[in-house]
Design a protein around this motif. Structure first.
Motif, short mmCIF file in Angstrom:
data_model
loop_
_atom_site.label_atom_id
_atom_site.label_comp_id
_atom_site.label_asym_id
_atom_site.label_seq_id
_atom_site.Cartn_x
_atom_site.Cartn_y
_atom_site.Cartn_z
N ARG A 260 -6.20 78.39 -12.08
CA ARG A 260 -5.36 77.30 -12.59
C ARG A 260 -4.76 76.50 -11.44
N HIS A 261 -4.23 77.19 -10.44
CA HIS A 261 -3.65 76.51 -9.28
C HIS A 261 -4.72 75.71 -8.52
N LEU A 262 -5.87 76.34 -8.31
CA LEU A 262 -6.94 75.66 -7.58
C LEU A 262 -7.39 74.40 -8.31
N ALA A 263 -7.55 74.51 -9.62
CA ALA A 263 -8.04 73.36 -10.40
C ALA A 263 -7.03 72.22 -10.43
N GLN B 45 -11.33 74.45 -19.64
CA GLN B 45 -11.76 75.82 -19.94
C GLN B 45 -10.61 76.82 -19.91
N LEU B 46 -9.48 76.38 -19.31
CA LEU B 46 -8.27 77.20 -19.35
C LEU B 46 -7.34 76.77 -20.48
N ALA B 47 -7.83 75.84 -21.32
CA ALA B 47 -7.08 75.34 -22.50
C ALA B 47 -5.76 74.69 -22.09
N LEU B 48 -5.79 73.97 -20.96
CA LEU B 48 -4.58 73.29 -20.49
C LEU B 48 -4.68 71.80 -20.80
N GLY B 49 -3.74 71.29 -21.58
CA GLY B 49 -3.75 69.90 -21.98
C GLY B 49 -3.28 68.97 -20.86
N PRO B 50 -3.33 67.65 -21.11
CA PRO B 50 -2.97 66.66 -20.08
C PRO B 50 -1.55 66.84 -19.53
N ASP B 51 -0.63 67.35 -20.33
CA ASP B 51 0.76 67.50 -19.88
C ASP B 51 0.96 68.77 -19.05
N ALA B 52 -0.09 69.56 -18.88
CA ALA B 52 0.04 70.84 -18.14
C ALA B 52 -0.68 70.78 -16.80
N LEU C 19 -0.18 80.57 -17.27
CA LEU C 19 -0.99 80.75 -18.48
C LEU C 19 -0.30 81.69 -19.46
N VAL C 20 -0.41 81.36 -20.75
CA VAL C 20 0.25 82.15 -21.79
C VAL C 20 -0.76 83.15 -22.37
N ALA D 178 -6.25 81.05 -26.85
CA ALA D 178 -7.71 81.05 -27.04
C ALA D 178 -8.36 80.14 -26.00
N LEU D 179 -9.46 80.62 -25.44
CA LEU D 179 -10.20 79.86 -24.43
C LEU D 179 -11.59 79.51 -24.94
N PRO D 180 -12.07 78.31 -24.61
CA PRO D 180 -13.42 77.94 -25.02
C PRO D 180 -14.47 78.73 -24.24
N ALA D 181 -15.70 78.66 -24.69
CA ALA D 181 -16.79 79.33 -23.97
C ALA D 181 -16.94 78.69 -22.59
N PRO D 182 -17.00 79.50 -21.53
CA PRO D 182 -17.11 78.93 -20.18
C PRO D 182 -18.45 78.25 -19.94
N GLN D 183 -18.40 77.21 -19.13
CA GLN D 183 -19.62 76.48 -18.74
C GLN D 183 -19.56 76.22 -17.25
#
Length: 517
Positions: free
Chosen positions: A456-459, A476-483, A495-496, A500-505
């Motif tokens: 999360r920090h790297l991204a 893919q970490l389910a983080l919206g624009p405000d996060a 991260l909470v 739920a996380l989407p399938a990784p790609q």
């Protein structure tokens, strides 16, 4: 964002006698990364680029193309505007020196300089390079073939004699040196600062600031026989774009002086000597910094049309990918130095650093979470010393990046990010979460949480350089624009568990050479 921190940065405005190449893309990319970084860090940013459209060189190029200069500049300026989309730049304004707002601004500045007693009418006799739009002293020239005089840049010079208005640059020598002393970081990198100081200490001549032998330019107020020297015209774009001559309230009061003018090393003198002198003579503050970066060669050779090795930015993006191109240009060489573009170096960085190091880290961690944690952010247990160490390094990155980006050391910022990528990969190998799945599932969940939080920090921190790829990782970490702002780094935006996380790609595909037929 009233009352917020502001940051105003500019590219040079690009001369419209050619199509954009890797050098143009590089300069604007550096500014784009800086602008994105500052926005994510809570600044109200104004990021300017544009085109420089007047002068004898443009007039001659238009004549050669069989069109009038305005039609010529309309066409070529659009190439630079198109580059914004190709490279995903986030500029807030695009200025053209043929715009009415700019004509009004330059003529207002000229009038201020006349009123200050810093412009007078005389006559000019000396060497002039049409290609560089620059005057040169005899001592700066060398003899070329057929009796031609050659400038330090390699451009041919011609002898010019004509009436001219002059700017009293000679009167500003001591004041410029005092300004450099008082503002040691005004010119970066330091080696370039030393060059400018030596040039000014060597003595300044008054500067010819008008021409009468061609017409494609901005008329001198009150004397239409003269048009303004293209550099006085061009440099003024930086204040035009913030509303000059309106200096009370509005954007000028908000953003000026500019925090950074980014330029190529070949135009440093104009920005670090002439421009602050013009501004101070007009009673205006100089910019806070001028940074002169280096040039690119291609596979060890100087870029030239005759060699056919000029690379269009669109070609790089189409061949290697947009974020890969952005990453390579800022990682490959220390920013400020000259650099060489090579296909082998690009492929090495894509496959080793992006695909193997960063991409593989993200892919395997998120795949393990998807497979072993119900496709949800895992619930961590107590953190060990190794966990705290990795999280600590990830959380410390912002401070490091602020310091490096603050002096335009983009390569060092990326080095620091990749050091944490390396730490995270070693942590995966040491903790072996695939083995913990059988022996200690709770510990496995903690390890994967620590890794997801590191990613999360790297991204978040790689968004300025690789906006699209970073956005896909954050998705893919389910983080919206405000996060995704820097204010969410650290424990406050963690991260909470249970999310739920989407399938990784995969985000960074390997570059595979096309088989030769």
């Amino acid at each position: 964002m009233a009352g917020s921190k502001t940051y105003y940065l500019t590219t040079p405005i690009y001369y419209v006698n050619d199509v954009p190449h890797i050098g143009h893309a590089y300069t604007t990319l550096a500014c784009d990364v800086l602008a994105r970084f500052m926005r994510l860090d809570g600044y109200d940013v104004k990021f300017l680029t544009g085109t420089d459209e007047h002068g004898q060189k443009v007039e001659k190029s238009a004549q050669a193309a069989g069109v009038d200069p305005q039609a010529f500049t309309d066409r070529v300026s659009q190439n630079f505007r198109d580059l914004v989309g190709v490279m995903d730049y986030s500029n807030d304004d695009f200025i053209r020196t043929t715009e009415p707002r700019h004509v009004a601004s330059v003529q207002a500045l000229w009038t201020r300089l006349v009123e200050a007693g810093d412009i007078y009418l005389g006559s000019y006799a000396g060497w002039y390079s049409v290609r560089d739009e620059a005057f040169y002293g005899t001592d700066e020239l060398r003899d070329g073939p057929n009796g031609k005089k050659i400038a330090p840049t390699g451009a041919e010079c011609e002898w010019v004699e004509e009436p001219s208005y002059f700017f009293r640059l000679s009167a500003w020598q001591d004041r410029l040196l005092a300004f450099y002393d008082a503002n040691p970081d005004f010119i970066l990198p330091p080696g370039k600062r030393n060059e400018v100081v030596a040039f000014v200490k060597g003595g300044l001549q008054d500067l010819s600031v008008s021409r009468t032998t061609f017409k494609w330019g901005i008329p001198v107020p009150g004397d239409d026989a003269h048009i303004m020297y293209v550099w006085l015209d061009a440099l003024t774009n930086y204040i035009t774009a913030v509303g000059y001559p309106q200096t009370e309230g509005g954007e000028f009061a908000k953003y000026w002086p500019a925090d950074l003018h980014m330029v190529g090393k070949d135009i440093l003198r104009f920005h670090a000597v002439y421009w602050p002198a013009f501004l101070m003579a007009a009673g205006l503050q100089p910019p806070k910094r001028v940074f002169a970066h280096g040039w690119w060669t291609i596979e060890g050779q100087k870029m030239s049309k005759s060699l056919g090795n000029v690379i269009a930015p669109e070609t790089l993006v189409k061949t290697y990918g947009l974020d890969q191109t952005r990453y390579f240009l800022l990682r490959e060489v220390p920013f400020g130095n000259d650099g060489d573009f090579s296909h082998a170096a690009m492929v090495r960085r894509i496959n080793s650093e992006l695909a193997n190091d960063y991409g593989n880290l993200v892919q395997r961690v998120l795949s393990m979470i998807g497979k072993n944690c119900g496709a949800q952010v895992p619930q961590p247990g107590p953190f060990t010393e190794a966990d705290e160490a990795l999280l600590g390094r990830a959380r410390a990155l912002l401070g490091t990046l602020r310091a490096e980006i603050g002096v335009q050391a983009f390569h060092k910022a990326l080095d620091a990010v990749w050091a944490v990528v390396g730490d995270a990969n070693r942590y995966v190998d040491e903790q072996a979460p695939w083995a913990l799945k059988k022996t200690d599932p709770a510990r496995m969940a903690t390890v994967l949480y620590v890794l997801a939080e590191t990613i999360r920090h790297l991204a978040i921190l790689t968004q300025p350089v690789m906006p699209a790829a970073s956005s896909r990782i954050l998705d893919q970490l389910a983080l919206g624009p405000d996060a995704r702002g820097f204010d969410r780094l650290g424990q406050g935006g963690a991260l909470v568990p249970g999310t739920a996380l989407p399938a990784p790609q995969g985000v960074f595909p390997r570059y595979v050479e096309e088989p030769k037929t």
